[in-house]
Design a protein around this motif. Structure first.
Motif, PDB file in Angstrom:
ATOM      1  N   PRO A 108      10.111  -1.207   1.455  1.00  0.00           N
ATOM      2  CA  PRO A 108       9.705  -1.956   0.252  1.00  0.00           C
ATOM      3  C   PRO A 108       9.610  -1.049  -0.972  1.00  0.00           C
ATOM      4  N   LEU A 109      10.038  -1.601  -2.122  1.00  0.00           N
ATOM      5  CA  LEU A 109      10.025  -0.796  -3.343  1.00  0.00           C
ATOM      6  C   LEU A 109       8.624  -0.385  -3.740  1.00  0.00           C
ATOM      7  N   ILE A 110       7.677  -1.309  -3.608  1.00  0.00           N
ATOM      8  CA  ILE A 110       6.305  -1.009  -3.995  1.00  0.00           C
ATOM      9  C   ILE A 110       5.555  -0.528  -2.755  1.00  0.00           C
ATOM     10  N   SER A 111       5.752   0.727  -2.442  1.00  0.00           N
ATOM     11  CA  SER A 111       5.070   1.334  -1.296  1.00  0.00           C
ATOM     12  C   SER A 111       5.040   2.840  -1.485  1.00  0.00           C
ATOM     13  N   GLU A 112       4.062   3.456  -0.819  1.00  0.00           N
ATOM     14  CA  GLU A 112       3.922   4.904  -0.935  1.00  0.00           C
ATOM     15  C   GLU A 112       5.099   5.622  -0.286  1.00  0.00           C
ATOM     16  N   ARG A 113       5.634   5.075   0.799  1.00  0.00           N
ATOM     17  CA  ARG A 113       6.769   5.694   1.476  1.00  0.00           C
ATOM     18  C   ARG A 113       8.011   5.697   0.582  1.00  0.00           C
ATOM     19  N   TYR A 114       8.237   4.602  -0.142  1.00  0.00           N
ATOM     20  CA  TYR A 114       9.417   4.532  -1.019  1.00  0.00           C
ATOM     21  C   TYR A 114       9.309   5.548  -2.153  1.00  0.00           C
ATOM     22  N   VAL A 115       8.139   5.587  -2.818  1.00  0.00           N
ATOM     23  CA  VAL A 115       7.957   6.536  -3.929  1.00  0.00           C
ATOM     24  C   VAL A 115       8.070   7.972  -3.426  1.00  0.00           C
ATOM     25  N   SER A 172      17.023   2.678  -1.455  1.00  0.00           N
ATOM     26  CA  SER A 172      17.199   1.225  -1.397  1.00  0.00           C
ATOM     27  C   SER A 172      17.939   0.806  -0.129  1.00  0.00           C
ATOM     28  N   GLY A 173      18.763   1.676   0.406  1.00  0.00           N
ATOM     29  CA  GLY A 173      19.497   1.360   1.627  1.00  0.00           C
ATOM     30  C   GLY A 173      18.687   1.519   2.893  1.00  0.00           C
ATOM     31  N   THR A 174      17.480   2.050   2.798  1.00  0.00           N
ATOM     32  CA  THR A 174      16.646   2.239   3.988  1.00  0.00           C
ATOM     33  C   THR A 174      15.848   0.998   4.354  1.00  0.00           C
ATOM     34  N   GLY A 175      15.753   0.025   3.469  1.00  0.00           N
ATOM     35  CA  GLY A 175      14.976  -1.183   3.743  1.00  0.00           C
ATOM     36  C   GLY A 175      13.495  -1.044   3.518  1.00  0.00           C
TER      37      GLY A 175
END
Length: 344
Positions: free
Chosen positions: A172-179, A167-170
């Motif tokens: 988006p929550l709904i993205s392949e990179r976040y998951v 969450s601190g990286t900026g």
């Protein structure tokens, strides 16, 4: 001359037949009254301390042996084994995906990066997330509290901390990179958190063991214990139908075991069902063959029985004697009534 060895007879009131209380008093004064009863004993029992008139007489007090909790300690450390297993499975699946992806035809070369990313996601979903979830479910089903709690704590801590870091990286929550980032962090964080959860559950298990006290009284048995929720069970001896002693190989070697008092009211009983079945359908006509078998077993939970106590045969023998005592009293009363009938 009267015989000096003959003493005057006295009544229960302390007077002689001739009405001379002084003579009787002289004769009674030579009787040894015996040792005096301590004040605390007299006030507590109001009479001699014996099994017949002291209902709160403690016959046995014991606790679970530490060696009987060894398997619980092992289950508490099981997440460490799961982490090692996940590292092995992840390396194995990673090698398989790297061997298969280069074999994709050139016409599909544009989708290779997407396939690679989804393959990596699948690998991290299997190990560690999938493995930890499956093991936690198995532990909950089999009622291995130490197993499912330590496994679930490790996974939940890893998920929460991984999500906070991402969450601190900026991103988006709904993205392949976040998951993908969260799954990578989970795979890394389960390694330190498995040690933390193992220490936590080991301390909780040992505290739970030390909180358990088994007390065998003259009229009932008492089971006390609990960490978060304290419990106290009282079972009268006349409600016990039978007493079961269980000792495994190590219990016989080190002289500890579990004594299970099975109540007439079936308190603490567990029912397990096993079944097989099959069904088929032909020409819209259904048919089914099924079989199920149920079995009621006594609970081995430490707060439902005398779990893993040292010298279990002593507790078993005491429970047997106290359980059969009402029957012996009834036989004595029947014999006494028969004697009265014969005299009439």
């Amino acid at each position: 001359m009267p015989d000096s060895s003959v003493t005057p007879e006295c009544s229960l009131s302390g007077e002689s037949p001739a009405g001379k209380g002084s003579d009787c008093g002289d004769s009674v004064s030579h009787v040894d009254p015996g040792p005096a009863t301590p004040p605390e004993t007299a006030s507590a029992t109001e009479g001699p301390v014996s099994p017949d008139n002291n209902e709160d007489l403690v016959l046995l007090t014991t606790h679970p042996d530490p060696r009987s909790f060894i398997y619980k300690y092992v289950l508490a450390c099981f997440p460490i084994v799961l982490v090692i297993l996940c590292i092995f499975i992840r390396s194995l699946l990673g090698g398989v995906t790297q061997a298969l992806i280069p074999g994709i035809p050139g016409s599909f070369s544009m989708v290779v990066p997407t396939v690679t990313s989804f393959a990596n996601l699948a690998v991290y979903l299997v190990a560690p997330v999938g493995i930890f979830v499956i093991v936690a479910g198995i532990g909950w089903t089999l009622r291995f509290t130490e197993l499912w709690t330590s496994t679930l704590i490790t996974l939940l801590l890893s998920i929460v901390v991984g999500m906070l870091i991402m969450s601190g990286t900026g991103i988006p929550l709904i993205s392949e990179r976040y998951v993908s980032g969260v799954l990578h962090w989970i795979a890394y964080l389960v390694q330190p958190f498995c040690l933390l959860s193992a220490v936590m559950i080991l301390g909780w298990t040992e505290k739970f063991r030390r909180s358990i006290t088994y007390t065998l009284l003259k009229e009932n048995l008492v089971i006390r214990g609990g960490v978060w929720k304290h419990q106290e069970h009282l079972i009268p001896h006349h409600q016990i139908a039978r007493v079961v002693l269980e000792q495994d190989f190590f219990g016989r070697m080190f002289n500890y075991g579990t004594v299970i008092p099975q109540s007439i009211s079936r308190w603490g009983a567990e029912t397990s069902l096993r079944g097989v079945g099959s069904s088929g359908q032909k020409d819209n006509i259904g048919a089914m063959i099924g079989f199920a078998k149920g079995r009621e077993e006594a609970s081995r939970y430490p707060l439902d029985c005398f779990f893993g106590i040292p010298d279990p045969r002593i507790a078993q023998e005491l429970m047997k004697q106290l359980m059969l005592r009402p029957a012996s009293r009834e036989e004595e009363q029947v014999m006494y009534l028969k004697q009265i009938r014969d005299k009439m």
